[in-house]
Write a protein that holds these residues in place. Structure first.
Motif, short mmCIF file in Angstrom:
data_model
loop_
_atom_site.label_atom_id
_atom_site.label_comp_id
_atom_site.label_asym_id
_atom_site.label_seq_id
_atom_site.Cartn_x
_atom_site.Cartn_y
_atom_site.Cartn_z
N ARG A 124 -25.43 19.99 29.96
CA ARG A 124 -24.21 20.75 29.74
C ARG A 124 -23.71 20.59 28.30
NH1 ARG A 124 -23.61 18.81 35.11
NH2 ARG A 124 -23.33 20.49 36.63
N PHE A 125 -23.92 19.43 27.70
CA PHE A 125 -23.56 19.24 26.29
C PHE A 125 -24.36 20.21 25.42
CE2 PHE A 125 -24.19 17.47 22.10
CZ PHE A 125 -22.94 16.98 21.73
N ILE A 126 -25.66 20.25 25.65
CA ILE A 126 -26.52 21.13 24.85
C ILE A 126 -26.18 22.60 25.09
CG2 ILE A 126 -28.92 21.87 24.51
CD1 ILE A 126 -29.76 18.99 25.06
N ALA A 127 -25.80 22.94 26.32
CA ALA A 127 -25.46 24.32 26.64
C ALA A 127 -24.08 24.73 26.14
CB ALA A 127 -25.55 24.54 28.15
N SER A 128 -23.24 23.75 25.84
CA SER A 128 -21.87 24.06 25.42
C SER A 128 -21.84 24.58 23.99
CB SER A 128 -21.00 22.81 25.53
OG SER A 128 -19.76 22.99 24.88
#
Length: 471
Positions: free
Chosen positions: A80-84
């Motif tokens: 989710r960090f990378i997708a944010s």
């Protein structure tokens, strides 16, 4: 000291640590913050996250300001960090820019399995060990501890670099000085020496706290098992209640070298995971329900709603305390007498949290002049909060061996006859011991062989006759 010397003095302010994370991984971030607590208590770091943004502030501007001022930036890497868009393209990008500039240290913590190998931060050393994600370890606390140990190394390195730089600047800017006579020159450190005896203010350094061993052990035994249990410390004015609360809060995470030789501190398993929240009801801000609730949420590292009423507070806390949390409430009688906003509904809500809403991870330790139920009844309160305290302890004088240990901590030893006199006149009350020892030490330092200090000491004890009459 001239301006150049002053500017070059070592900077003892903590390093700011910016935590970049996806809000969908709030629990992982909170777990990490728990493990960072020791570094924070040692005043080495000051963690910052966007949950610290106060209502009414522009969140984007505040995040960017802290990104630009942080000494260390932690990236909590998850899918989710990378997708944010914001985490990856804004925070991570600026973090890497500052890393390249050499103005900040970036540490990536792999929290969950994800495709991070070809990202801009992949060229940096990541933690935990072997880049094994935190959630893939059998013991998640062991994984976070491994990561925090790497963070500690980085912190210590940066602090040493800052200290070395300040010393170099001082050497460059200070004019050459002739040799001084060490026999007649007083070092600045001596002027700032710690007072060996404390009178008038609570004791906050664990190595200066003596006695109460039985009650300390009992309290920690109630707080080291699940569920945490509640306790009340009862005592007359100046009997040492506040110092005891401070001792509970600081003892188990104080580095061993800052304790007395042989002083026990290993009362809790994983003491760094505990959150200690101190509430002083003599602080006028605690008379406001909203300010008190905001203080509790901030100390619990939970989001503070824009309008922090009782309902919003309960929603924020219920089910969200995952670390052992102890709320130390000092001068509860003042809160009950002077704070009309802290009505029965407030206290009933706290009882609900302690008994039903926090999975046994929340406890209260009160300092009061009388038993909690008596205190509530005498101030017109009827909340069942005040009957959840399974352990109450009334503070009396120290045991004689504890009192003698306190006296023996004097940097200049007292004569045996003077020790006996201090024991007799103080009746082993901590505040009276401290006061008489302070007068005696002043006399020893001045090489005054008269007994004038005893006359002055006894005169000072008249302020505490209420203690002597109770024994």
């Amino acid at each position: 000291m001239n301006a150049a010397d002053l500017a070059a003095q070592p900077d003892h302010t903590p390093l700011e640590v910016f935590i970049s994370y996806s809000h969908q991984e709030e629990k992982l971030k909170d777990d990490l913050c728990i493990h960072l607590a020791t570094l924070e208590r040692q005043n080495k770091i000051k963690p910052w996250q966007d949950r610290h943004i106060e209502a009414g502030h522009e969140w984007d501007a505040e995040i960017k300001a802290h990104l630009d001022s942080a000494h260390i930036i932690l990236l909590l890497i998850t899918p989710r960090f990378i997708a944010s868009e914001y985490c990856f393209c804004q925070e991570m990008t600026r973090a890497m820019e500052r890393h390249e500039e050499g103005t900040a240290r970036v540490i990536s913590i792999i929290m969950k399995h994800c495709d991070w190998k070809d990202t801009p931060f992949s060229k940096l050393q990541v933690v935990p060990k072997d880049a094994k994600p935190v959630t893939a370890w059998d013991d998640r606390d062991e994984a976070l501890l491994n990561a925090v140990q790497s963070i500690r190394k980085a912190v210590n390195t940066l602090l040493k670099q800052r200290s070395d730089k300040a010393k170099a600047q001082l050497a460059e800017t200070s004019p050459a000085k002739p040799p001084t006579n060490s026999a007649t020159t007083t070092s600045p450190i001596q002027h700032q020496a710690e007072s060996p005896f404390i009178v008038g203010t609570p004791i906050t350094n664990p190595h200066q706290f003596f006695g109460r061993q039985r009650v300390i052990t009992r309290l920690f035994n109630m707080l080291k098992t699940h569920p945490l249990q509640n306790a009340a410390i009862i005592g007359k004015r100046r009997s040492g209640k506040t110092s005891l609360l401070n001792h509970l809060r600081t003892l188990t995470t104080t580095p061993p070298e800052q304790l007395r030789p042989g002083q026990r501190a290993n009362y809790l398993p994983n003491p760094e995971t505990y959150r200690w929240i101190f509430v002083d009801f003599q602080d006028s801000r605690m008379a406001s329900r909203e300010k008190l609730l905001s203080h509790l949420l901030m100390s619990m590292q939970l989001p503070i709603p824009s309008h922090c009423n009782l309902d919003h507070f309960m929603e924020a806390v219920s089910g969200n305390i995952h670390a052992p949390t102890v709320v130390l409430m000092d001068e509860v009688g003042v809160g009950l007498q002077r704070c009309p906003e802290l009505d029965d509904s407030f206290w009933e809500s706290l009882r609900a949290l302690a008994t039903n809403q926090t999975d046994g991870n929340l406890a209260f330790v009160l300092a009061t002049p009388e038993k909690p139920m008596d205190l509530a009844r005498n101030t017109g309160h009827s909340s069942p909060f005040f009957n959840i305290f399974g352990y109450t302890k009334t503070l009396g004088p120290l045991k004689e061996d504890e009192a003698r240990a306190l006296i023996a901590s004097s940097p200049i030893p007292f004569a045996a006859a003077d020790v006996d006199w201090i024991i007799e006149k103080s009746q082993c009350w901590p505040i009276l011991l401290q006061r008489l020892c302070q007068e005696g030490l002043f006399s020893l330092e001045e090489k005054d062989t008269s007994d004038d200090w005893k006359v002055e000491g006894l005169d000072q004890l008249t302020l505490f006759q209420h203690l002597l009459k109770s024994t």
